[in-house]
Scaffold this motif. Structure first.
Motif, mmCIF file in Angstrom:
data_model
loop_
_atom_site.group_PDB
_atom_site.id
_atom_site.type_symbol
_atom_site.label_atom_id
_atom_site.label_comp_id
_atom_site.label_asym_id
_atom_site.label_seq_id
_atom_site.Cartn_x
_atom_site.Cartn_y
_atom_site.Cartn_z
ATOM 1 N N MET A 275 114.971 -63.001 102.049
ATOM 2 C CA MET A 275 116.172 -62.175 101.943
ATOM 3 C C MET A 275 116.093 -61.245 100.735
ATOM 4 S SD MET A 275 119.089 -64.990 102.934
ATOM 5 C CE MET A 275 120.429 -63.828 102.622
ATOM 6 N N PHE A 276 115.554 -61.778 99.648
ATOM 7 C CA PHE A 276 115.433 -60.961 98.428
ATOM 8 C C PHE A 276 114.483 -59.787 98.651
ATOM 9 C CE2 PHE A 276 113.783 -59.905 94.254
ATOM 10 C CZ PHE A 276 114.912 -59.956 93.445
ATOM 11 N N ALA A 277 113.396 -60.040 99.394
ATOM 12 C CA ALA A 277 112.353 -59.023 99.563
ATOM 13 C C ALA A 277 112.748 -57.932 100.550
ATOM 14 C CB ALA A 277 111.051 -59.677 100.021
ATOM 15 N N LYS A 278 113.771 -58.174 101.366
ATOM 16 C CA LYS A 278 114.154 -57.189 102.375
ATOM 17 C C LYS A 278 114.652 -55.891 101.751
ATOM 18 C CE LYS A 278 115.194 -60.261 106.242
ATOM 19 N NZ LYS A 278 116.246 -60.832 107.116
ATOM 20 N N LYS A 279 115.236 -55.968 100.566
ATOM 21 C CA LYS A 279 115.748 -54.778 99.887
ATOM 22 C C LYS A 279 114.764 -54.346 98.800
ATOM 23 C CE LYS A 279 120.649 -55.821 100.622
ATOM 24 N NZ LYS A 279 121.960 -56.028 99.950
ATOM 25 N N THR A 280 114.186 -53.163 98.994
ATOM 26 C CA THR A 280 113.223 -52.684 97.994
ATOM 27 C C THR A 280 113.888 -52.447 96.644
ATOM 28 O OG1 THR A 280 113.606 -50.416 98.754
ATOM 29 C CG2 THR A 280 111.754 -51.610 99.735
ATOM 30 N N LYS A 281 115.210 -52.242 96.654
ATOM 31 C CA LYS A 281 115.918 -52.033 95.393
ATOM 32 C C LYS A 281 115.789 -53.255 94.493
ATOM 33 C CE LYS A 281 120.443 -50.802 93.506
ATOM 34 N NZ LYS A 281 121.871 -50.526 93.797
ATOM 35 N N VAL B 211 113.524 -55.778 89.433
ATOM 36 C CA VAL B 211 112.653 -56.726 88.716
ATOM 37 C C VAL B 211 111.622 -55.967 87.885
ATOM 38 C CG1 VAL B 211 111.014 -58.621 88.970
ATOM 39 C CG2 VAL B 211 112.977 -58.480 90.496
ATOM 40 N N ILE B 212 111.063 -54.897 88.458
ATOM 41 C CA ILE B 212 110.068 -54.106 87.724
ATOM 42 C C ILE B 212 110.703 -53.436 86.512
ATOM 43 C CG2 ILE B 212 108.538 -52.101 87.886
ATOM 44 C CD1 ILE B 212 107.971 -52.901 90.761
ATOM 45 N N GLU B 213 111.962 -52.993 86.636
ATOM 46 C CA GLU B 213 112.663 -52.411 85.484
ATOM 47 C C GLU B 213 112.866 -53.452 84.391
ATOM 48 O OE1 GLU B 213 116.247 -50.603 86.793
ATOM 49 O OE2 GLU B 213 115.232 -49.105 88.050
ATOM 50 N N LEU B 214 113.122 -54.697 84.801
ATOM 51 C CA LEU B 214 113.274 -55.763 83.800
ATOM 52 C C LEU B 214 111.956 -56.036 83.081
ATOM 53 C CD1 LEU B 214 115.539 -58.274 85.748
ATOM 54 C CD2 LEU B 214 116.185 -56.858 83.792
ATOM 55 N N ILE B 215 110.851 -55.878 83.812
ATOM 56 C CA ILE B 215 109.537 -56.075 83.191
ATOM 57 C C ILE B 215 109.305 -55.041 82.086
ATOM 58 C CG2 ILE B 215 107.050 -55.837 83.678
ATOM 59 C CD1 ILE B 215 107.487 -57.328 86.263
ATOM 60 N N GLU B 216 109.963 -53.883 82.178
ATOM 61 C CA GLU B 216 109.844 -52.844 81.152
ATOM 62 C C GLU B 216 110.398 -53.305 79.809
ATOM 63 O OE1 GLU B 216 108.974 -48.892 81.416
ATOM 64 O OE2 GLU B 216 107.566 -50.427 82.070
ATOM 65 N N GLU B 217 111.344 -54.265 79.837
ATOM 66 C CA GLU B 217 111.927 -54.773 78.596
ATOM 67 C C GLU B 217 110.863 -55.533 77.806
ATOM 68 O OE1 GLU B 217 114.916 -54.303 77.410
ATOM 69 O OE2 GLU B 217 115.667 -53.146 79.114
ATOM 70 N N PRO C 231 109.957 -64.044 82.321
ATOM 71 C CA PRO C 231 110.534 -64.544 83.587
ATOM 72 C C PRO C 231 110.468 -63.518 84.721
ATOM 73 C CG PRO C 231 111.978 -65.047 81.744
ATOM 74 C CD PRO C 231 110.932 -64.118 81.223
ATOM 75 N N ALA C 232 110.652 -62.238 84.413
ATOM 76 C CA ALA C 232 110.556 -61.204 85.453
ATOM 77 C C ALA C 232 109.137 -61.137 86.012
ATOM 78 C CB ALA C 232 110.963 -59.855 84.872
ATOM 79 N N LEU C 233 108.162 -61.288 85.133
ATOM 80 C CA LEU C 233 106.755 -61.289 85.551
ATOM 81 C C LEU C 233 106.457 -62.491 86.447
ATOM 82 C CD1 LEU C 233 103.829 -60.286 85.359
ATOM 83 C CD2 LEU C 233 103.648 -61.423 83.138
ATOM 84 N N LYS C 234 106.966 -63.667 86.070
ATOM 85 C CA LYS C 234 106.766 -64.869 86.889
ATOM 86 C C LYS C 234 107.439 -64.719 88.249
ATOM 87 C CE LYS C 234 105.175 -68.296 85.404
ATOM 88 N NZ LYS C 234 103.779 -68.813 85.412
ATOM 89 N N LEU C 235 108.611 -64.082 88.256
ATOM 90 C CA LEU C 235 109.335 -63.901 89.509
ATOM 91 C C LEU C 235 108.554 -63.011 90.474
ATOM 92 C CD1 LEU C 235 111.770 -64.086 91.381
ATOM 93 C CD2 LEU C 235 112.866 -62.269 90.049
ATOM 94 N N ILE C 236 108.060 -61.879 89.983
ATOM 95 C CA ILE C 236 107.338 -60.953 90.869
ATOM 96 C C ILE C 236 106.034 -61.579 91.352
ATOM 97 C CG2 ILE C 236 105.941 -59.650 89.199
ATOM 98 C CD1 ILE C 236 108.074 -58.003 91.852
ATOM 99 N N THR C 237 105.408 -62.420 90.519
ATOM 100 C CA THR C 237 104.170 -63.105 90.928
ATOM 101 C C THR C 237 104.441 -64.099 92.046
ATOM 102 O OG1 THR C 237 103.281 -62.881 88.679
ATOM 103 C CG2 THR C 237 102.222 -64.494 90.122
#
Length: 642
Positions: free
Chosen positions: A1-7, A12-18, A26-32
């Motif tokens: 369900m989370f992956a259905k929306k590209t937004k 998550v990628i914007e959070l990785i910018e922090e 945690p954002a990196l672990k989530l995307i992995t």
């Protein structure tokens, strides 16, 4: 369900910018974890996110080891199967950053971090022509040389070296375009990588899995490259007395005590050594001929012939396949091989190689031996009427093949042997020059009709290409078999079978009675002459069409090379456009920052002017206070105070 929306992926990628560790990690672990479970959807989401791939590659430069290491793991999953992501990672300095990490971690001594980096490199290069070309042009191949400075083979060093060899093989794989492979092979030789890996082949104490993969790697570095093949043939093993490295390897191939994977690797190396090199094929065949110069050391010819006499079915199969590869596409060598004479035990006179192979085929009951010999004889007789004539002159051959065709056993191996016998008999029909009176083309066709039956013959023949083992062997030149008893077909034989199968079917489906008693037998001499003239004209026309077809094939080959080059250029243009878009975005951001800074500068200037005015006012007041103070001081000084 989370992956259905590209937004969601973009968030998550914007959070990785922090930069804050509590947010970035945690954002990196989530995307992995998302990539592990829904790789395609997440890859598409990352591609749709502006600068998504670039931001993830930038994590390799993070100074915190835990972030950097987890970013490498993320790239392992990100670079699997998506060509566009592979290209973007490569053009975002992915190669540079991965090789810098590898160097920092000391190459083979670097443990699991280096292993993960090598897996990413392998993913980026496998089946990606533009990345292979970029890797070669960027002189990255030379930066891999320190991997060869290995003196110990502990667990992590062995693993890292194996993955290093896989990266090398990704650059010279037979599935790559020829021009890319040739360019990489040239660099492998000039940089010394080929020499260093060849040195490993003759070094004592090398683990079996490392030695096997090193042999496979050398095989693909020399495959189809004349310069590298000649270099390989010149190498000598450091033993007393000196022996050719190739001879030493073939000795191991025919030694039944050696492990199966190693023997398969040596056969593959031998095949690559011969591939598209007629000069080297001729050299090997010359060692088999009676007039070969005598040497004090064992020759390739002696080793190969010795393997035919072995009681080990696997050695018989390996030698039969190796001999087949010396003959591919060379009818002159097929005829020369007919001159080979062997001294057999218990006989005062020598016997020809053809007679010996047929004798072994009739007497050996091992399936692997018979299949190997049937493949070798099929290669030898194909497109060579002289070899077919010699084969037919041995009285027991055709009866043996006919008996095999009549075998109705359900065992898979017996079915395949019957099919290969049908194939060999079909080649005898196709290339029969009718020089053997008892086995002319018509005689063989009649024998099939009366003793076997056309339907049974065709069923036997077609059973070969329907076999799962045949389909598996026809995928790649390298042998990919786990168990020795599963070794059945050779890649080049599968190509030959597919080429000739339709022609054999067509030739045997013509009724021999029609050929003898058909309408042409009732024609007058004049009609027969006209028919023969028409046939000659058709033959000339066919010959002309064959020449045109060869020319068109050459043109098609050139066109395919140009198409591959064009595709590479298109890929590079697409990546450059992507980079240009990124630069434009970055440029716009810089312009916005400049405007913001200019606004701040204007505010600072206004504030500065106000401060300057205030300071001037303060100075004026201070000057006035000083003047007043001086007047008071003067008055006090001049006053007469008692």
């Amino acid at each position: 369900m989370f992956a259905k929306k590209t937004k969601n992926i973009s968030l998550v990628i914007e959070l990785i910018e922090e930069y804050d560790f509590k947010i970035r990690w945690p954002a990196l672990k989530l995307i992995t974890n998302l990539l592990r479970n829904k790789p395609k959807d997440i890859q598409d989401g990352i591609l749709a996110s502006p600068m998504g791939v670039s931001r993830l590659v930038d994590l390799l430069a993070d100074g915190r080891d835990i972030i950097r290491n987890d970013a490498i793991l993320l790239l392992v999953h990100l670079t699997r199967g998506n060509a566009n992501i592979k290209k973007i990672v490569a053009f975002e300095n992915g190669f540079d950053r991965l090789l810098e990490i590898i160097a920092t971690e000391c190459y083979c001594d670097g443990g699991v971090i280096v292993e993960d980096c090598l897996i990413v490199l392998r993913n980026l290069l496998t089946n990606n022509n533009s990345n292979q070309f970029f890797f070669k042009e960027g002189s990255y191949i030379q930066r891999l040389i320190p991997f060869l400075d290995v003196t110990e083979w502990s667990g992590h060093r062995s693993n890292n070296f194996l993955f290093f060899l896989q990266v090398i093989r990704a650059l010279v794989s037979p599935s790559n375009p020829q021009q890319v492979t040739s360019a990489c092979q040239k660099v492998m030789h000039s940089s010394g990588i080929l020499k260093r890996i060849c040195d490993i082949l003759s070094t004592l104490g090398i683990p079996s899995d490392i030695l096997t993969e090193a042999i496979n790697t050398v095989a693909e570095i020399i495959r189809g490259n004349d310069h590298n093949q000649q270099y390989f043939s010149s190498l000598e093993a450091p033993v007393e007395p000196p022996k050719s490295l190739l001879v030493l390897l073939v000795m191991s191939m025919v030694d039944e005590k050696q492990c199966f994977d190693l023997r398969c690797a040596i056969l593959y190396c031998f095949e690559c050594y011969l591939f598209q090199n007629e000069f080297i094929k001729d050299q090997v065949v010359q060692t088999l001929l009676p007039n070969a110069p005598e040497t004090s050391s064992v020759t390739l010819g002696q080793l190969l012939c010795g393997g035919l006499f072995s009681n080990d079915p696997l050695s018989n199969w390996f030698v039969s396949t190796a001999l087949s590869h010396t003959l591919i596409g060379n009818n002159i060598l097929k005829e020369q091989l007919l001159k080979v004479q062997l001294a057999t035990e218990g006989k005062t006179t020598s016997t020809s190689l053809m007679e010996q192979c047929c004798s072994l085929l009739h007497s050996y009951s091992k399936h692997q031996t018979r299949i190997g010999l049937l493949m070798f004889l099929s290669n030898w007789l194909s497109d060579c009427p002289v070899a077919v004539s010699h084969f037919l002159q041995i009285p027991s051959n055709i009866p043996f093949l006919t008996v095999q065709l009549g075998n109705m056993e359900d065992d898979d191996m017996d079915v395949l042997i019957s099919g290969l016998s049908a194939f060999l008999l079909g080649i005898c029909i196709l290339n029969n020059n009718d020089s053997v009176q008892s086995y002319t083309r018509e005689d063989l066709l009649e024998s099939i009709m009366k003793r076997v039956g056309l339907d049974i013959f065709l069923d036997k023949l077609r059973s070969v290409s329907k076999s799962e083992k045949f389909s598996s062997a026809s995928q790649k030149p390298q042998i990919k078999i786990l168990k020795a008893d599963q070794l059945i077909f050779d890649y080049e034989f599968c190509k030959l079978f597919r080429t000739l199968e339709a022609s054999i079917v067509k030739s045997v489906q013509n009724n021999p009675e029609d050929s003898v008693n058909g309408p042409e037998s009732k024609m007058s001499a004049e009609q027969n002459r006209l028919l023969m003239q028409l046939i000659r004209e058709q033959d000339e026309s066919i010959s002309s069409l064959k020449d045109e077809n060869t020319s068109l094939k050459n043109q098609l080959s050139e066109l395919e090379e140009l198409t591959a080059t064009n595709q590479q250029l298109h890929d590079q243009i697409a990546l450059l456009k992507h980079q240009l878009h990124q630069y434009a975005t970055t440029n716009q951001q810089l312009h916005d920052q400049i405007r913001h800074l200019e606004s701040q500068l204007h505010q600072y200037a206004t504030t500065n002017q106000q401060l300057h005015d205030h300071i001037a006012l303060q100075e004026a007041q201070l000057h006035q206070y000083a003047a007043t103070n001086k007047q008071l001081h003067d008055q006090i000084t001049n006053s007469d105070i008692p």
